[in-house]
Design a protein around this motif. Sequence first.
Motif, short mmCIF file in Angstrom:
data_model
loop_
_atom_site.label_atom_id
_atom_site.label_comp_id
_atom_site.label_asym_id
_atom_site.label_seq_id
_atom_site.Cartn_x
_atom_site.Cartn_y
_atom_site.Cartn_z
N LEU A 34 43.24 36.80 33.85
CA LEU A 34 41.74 36.95 33.76
C LEU A 34 41.11 35.95 34.56
N LEU A 35 41.57 34.79 34.63
CA LEU A 35 41.00 33.72 35.24
C LEU A 35 40.96 33.87 36.65
N GLY A 36 42.00 34.34 37.27
CA GLY A 36 42.33 34.65 38.68
C GLY A 36 41.31 35.79 38.90
N ILE A 37 41.24 36.83 38.08
CA ILE A 37 40.00 38.02 38.50
C ILE A 37 38.95 37.42 38.68
N ALA A 38 38.29 36.48 37.62
CA ALA A 38 37.08 36.07 37.81
C ALA A 38 36.95 35.02 38.77
N GLY A 39 37.98 34.35 39.15
CA GLY A 39 38.02 33.36 40.17
C GLY A 39 37.77 34.24 41.59
N SER A 40 38.48 35.66 41.62
CA SER A 40 37.97 36.36 42.77
C SER A 40 36.59 36.76 42.77
N PHE A 41 36.16 36.94 42.02
CA PHE A 41 34.57 37.09 41.98
C PHE A 41 33.66 35.91 42.59
N VAL A 42 34.05 34.80 41.67
CA VAL A 42 33.45 33.66 42.22
C VAL A 42 33.62 33.18 43.75
N GLY A 43 34.80 33.28 43.76
CA GLY A 43 35.48 32.93 45.32
C GLY A 43 34.76 33.80 46.30
N GLY A 44 34.51 35.03 45.94
CA GLY A 44 33.90 36.07 46.77
C GLY A 44 32.46 35.61 47.03
N PHE A 45 31.80 35.26 46.15
CA PHE A 45 30.68 35.22 45.91
C PHE A 45 30.22 33.68 46.95
N ILE A 46 31.11 32.73 47.04
CA ILE A 46 31.10 31.69 47.57
C ILE A 46 31.34 32.07 49.17
N GLY A 47 32.40 32.90 49.23
CA GLY A 47 32.84 33.25 50.65
C GLY A 47 31.94 34.23 51.42
N SER A 48 30.82 34.70 50.61
CA SER A 48 29.99 35.63 51.17
C SER A 48 28.88 34.77 51.95
N PHE A 49 28.90 33.32 51.68
CA PHE A 49 27.85 32.47 52.28
C PHE A 49 28.54 32.15 53.59
#
Length: 89
Positions: A34-49
């Motif tokens: 669950l940490l990795g999945i939530a991290g994927s969303f946070v990382g995707g948000f950071i990566g979209s910049f």
Amino acid sequence: MSIIAFLVIGLLAGLLARALMPGNQSMGLLATTLLGIAGSFVGGFIGSFFNSDGRILDLHPSGLIFSVIGAMVLLLLVGFAGRSRRVRI
């Protein structure tokens, strides 16, 4: 992306984030996933910049890297939140 691939990438990102963060994170396999999945969303948000089209949920080649970074950010935030609740004598 299929759900199984999403769970596997989440598990890998969570395991890598826990291995790279110093300290003891007492989590089970489900919490790590669950940490990795939530991290994927946070990382995707950071990566979209850094991406020109600005899509958050698209699969990018650097997705695992940003997922690990996002999971590490979440681990850091959880560590700060858990530290303030302890009673110090």
